[in-house]
Design a protein around this motif. Sequence first.
Motif, PDB file in Angstrom:
ATOM      1  N   GLN A 195       0.831  -1.199   0.000  1.00  0.00           N
ATOM      2  CA  GLN A 195       0.000   0.000   0.000  1.00  0.00           C
ATOM      3  C   GLN A 195       0.870   1.257   0.000  1.00  0.00           C
ATOM      4  N   LEU A 196       0.330   2.320  -0.617  1.00  0.00           N
ATOM      5  CA  LEU A 196       0.944   3.636  -0.614  1.00  0.00           C
ATOM      6  C   LEU A 196       0.054   4.601   0.156  1.00  0.00           C
ATOM      7  N   SER A 197       0.673   5.554   0.864  1.00  0.00           N
ATOM      8  CA  SER A 197      -0.086   6.539   1.628  1.00  0.00           C
ATOM      9  C   SER A 197       0.667   7.863   1.649  1.00  0.00           C
ATOM     10  N   ASP A 198       0.040   8.875   2.245  1.00  0.00           N
ATOM     11  CA  ASP A 198       0.631  10.214   2.349  1.00  0.00           C
ATOM     12  C   ASP A 198       1.075  10.714   0.979  1.00  0.00           C
ATOM     13  N   ARG A 199       0.142  10.690   0.028  1.00  0.00           N
ATOM     14  CA  ARG A 199       0.406  11.139  -1.352  1.00  0.00           C
ATOM     15  C   ARG A 199       1.582  10.379  -1.963  1.00  0.00           C
ATOM     16  N   ASN A 200       1.596   9.071  -1.698  1.00  0.00           N
ATOM     17  CA  ASN A 200       2.595   8.133  -2.240  1.00  0.00           C
ATOM     18  C   ASN A 200       3.977   8.300  -1.615  1.00  0.00           C
ATOM     19  N   ARG A 201       4.097   9.075  -0.564  1.00  0.00           N
ATOM     20  CA  ARG A 201       5.392   9.252   0.080  1.00  0.00           C
ATOM     21  C   ARG A 201       5.799   8.031   0.901  1.00  0.00           C
ATOM     22  N   THR A 202       4.834   7.247   1.365  1.00  0.00           N
ATOM     23  CA  THR A 202       5.116   6.106   2.234  1.00  0.00           C
ATOM     24  C   THR A 202       4.726   4.812   1.537  1.00  0.00           C
ATOM     25  N   LEU A 203       5.646   3.866   1.521  1.00  0.00           N
ATOM     26  CA  LEU A 203       5.421   2.529   0.976  1.00  0.00           C
ATOM     27  C   LEU A 203       5.397   1.545   2.133  1.00  0.00           C
ATOM     28  N   ALA A 204       4.302   0.791   2.269  1.00  0.00           N
ATOM     29  CA  ALA A 204       4.158  -0.188   3.347  1.00  0.00           C
ATOM     30  C   ALA A 204       3.864  -1.555   2.749  1.00  0.00           C
ATOM     31  N   ILE A 205       4.653  -2.543   3.140  1.00  0.00           N
ATOM     32  CA  ILE A 205       4.478  -3.923   2.673  1.00  0.00           C
ATOM     33  C   ILE A 205       4.225  -4.802   3.892  1.00  0.00           C
ATOM     34  N   GLN A 206       3.077  -5.449   3.930  1.00  0.00           N
ATOM     35  CA  GLN A 206       2.715  -6.315   5.049  1.00  0.00           C
ATOM     36  C   GLN A 206       3.258  -7.722   4.830  1.00  0.00           C
ATOM     37  N   GLN A 207       3.789  -8.308   5.899  1.00  0.00           N
ATOM     38  CA  GLN A 207       4.296  -9.681   5.868  1.00  0.00           C
ATOM     39  C   GLN A 207       5.152  -9.919   4.619  1.00  0.00           C
ATOM     40  N   VAL A 208       6.348  -9.376   4.666  1.00  0.00           N
ATOM     41  CA  VAL A 208       7.232  -9.398   3.506  1.00  0.00           C
ATOM     42  C   VAL A 208       7.501 -10.826   3.032  1.00  0.00           C
ATOM     43  N   LEU A 209       7.726 -10.946   1.737  1.00  0.00           N
ATOM     44  CA  LEU A 209       8.083 -12.205   1.106  1.00  0.00           C
ATOM     45  C   LEU A 209       9.495 -12.086   0.524  1.00  0.00           C
ATOM     46  N   ARG A 210      10.040 -13.203   0.097  1.00  0.00           N
ATOM     47  CA  ARG A 210      11.399 -13.187  -0.426  1.00  0.00           C
ATOM     48  C   ARG A 210      11.524 -12.295  -1.656  1.00  0.00           C
ATOM     49  N   GLU A 211      10.447 -12.256  -2.453  1.00  0.00           N
ATOM     50  CA  GLU A 211      10.522 -11.433  -3.667  1.00  0.00           C
ATOM     51  C   GLU A 211      10.471  -9.940  -3.373  1.00  0.00           C
ATOM     52  N   ASP A 212      10.209  -9.566  -2.111  1.00  0.00           N
ATOM     53  CA  ASP A 212      10.221  -8.157  -1.738  1.00  0.00           C
ATOM     54  C   ASP A 212      11.630  -7.649  -1.464  1.00  0.00           C
ATOM     55  N   ALA A 213      12.596  -8.538  -1.399  1.00  0.00           N
ATOM     56  CA  ALA A 213      13.980  -8.124  -1.164  1.00  0.00           C
ATOM     57  C   ALA A 213      14.545  -7.478  -2.423  1.00  0.00           C
ATOM     58  N   GLY A 214      15.422  -6.489  -2.243  1.00  0.00           N
ATOM     59  CA  GLY A 214      16.058  -5.875  -3.400  1.00  0.00           C
ATOM     60  C   GLY A 214      16.369  -4.412  -3.194  1.00  0.00           C
ATOM     61  N   ASN A 215      16.643  -3.733  -4.294  1.00  0.00           N
ATOM     62  CA  ASN A 215      17.037  -2.323  -4.297  1.00  0.00           C
ATOM     63  C   ASN A 215      15.810  -1.435  -4.487  1.00  0.00           C
ATOM     64  N   TYR A 216      15.517  -0.622  -3.474  1.00  0.00           N
ATOM     65  CA  TYR A 216      14.364   0.279  -3.523  1.00  0.00           C
ATOM     66  C   TYR A 216      14.810   1.696  -3.846  1.00  0.00           C
ATOM     67  N   GLN A 217      13.983   2.388  -4.642  1.00  0.00           N
ATOM     68  CA  GLN A 217      14.178   3.799  -4.959  1.00  0.00           C
ATOM     69  C   GLN A 217      12.811   4.471  -5.054  1.00  0.00           C
ATOM     70  N   CYS A 218      12.785   5.774  -4.808  1.00  0.00           N
ATOM     71  CA  CYS A 218      11.571   6.537  -5.080  1.00  0.00           C
ATOM     72  C   CYS A 218      11.879   7.584  -6.148  1.00  0.00           C
ATOM     73  N   GLN A 219      10.873   7.875  -6.948  1.00  0.00           N
ATOM     74  CA  GLN A 219      11.009   8.777  -8.094  1.00  0.00           C
ATOM     75  C   GLN A 219      10.035   9.936  -7.916  1.00  0.00           C
TER      76      GLN A 219
END
Length: 299
Positions: A195-219
């Motif tokens: 889910q995204l909130s605060d005008r897309n400023r916040t990214l929240a992932i519940q109960q992370v999975l292995r495929e959630d691992a990696g390099n994150y960036q915001c644009q």
Amino acid sequence: MGLGRGFGGGGGGAEPSGAAQLLAASLLSLCFLLPGAHNGTPEPPMVLVEGDSLALRSHPLPENATRCTWYRGTGFMGLIFSLSLPASILPSLYGPGYTGHERMDWDCSIRFRKVEVRHSGTYTREVEGPGLEETLTLDLQVVEILSKPTLSISSKRFPREALDSLQLTCDTKATHANISWLLNGSRVETSPRIQLSDRNRTLAIQQVLREDAGNYQCQVFNLAFNKISNVLYVPVVYPPFPDSLGSGAIAGIVIGSLAVGLALVGALAYFFLRINRKGKETASASVSYAPSSHGNVVL
């Protein structure tokens, strides 16, 4: 109405990308085409960067024109100013839409000095007179200058698979820009778990999975700028979890440790008690020999 566009002046100090490099000039001039020259295709909005200046110049007014009025939006609240023709006072009426950045010329042209994001909107010029009613419009969009955003994490730095959540924040000073998220260079799509909130400023992932691992960036981007944060690598720890135990296991370890500690204390106490008793028995069983003054031996 269609608009003929002519641009002049130097750059405004920022470095917009793409076609915005042509639009972000310190002084821009537009000239309205005559009525009837528009082919019916909607004109795209004109894009300016905050701090730019702009002049909208009109063709010579008809001789029978008696009033010229400029609006931002519609209705009286959008009225910028109105000029009676032939002009004796410039302008003859200021409206609620006037911000102090606008200036009207004698020929009903309008100038904007150091535009701001709030100056975005649809501008309308109305010219009236006996048998005359002419309306010209222009969509103007002012975008803010963007800087490079940064990423921060407010959840566990090493989330456990199917147990922990992940929350990232895109820190930016932008107030009117678009924000999107990237994982390993691909756009992050929302779902019931993501889910995204605060005008897309916040990214929240519940109960992370292995495929959630990696390099994150915001644009962060708008019509003139596109800025991407540095990479933040987030791993996902999956079973077994050697460094993390459940509350039941932790309670068992604590109770077991206490039992072992008490057993050790008891063993040490018994050991010292045995040593003390043996010492007393040895002392009572010892024999001393001391010669008397008469040469007798005293037992």
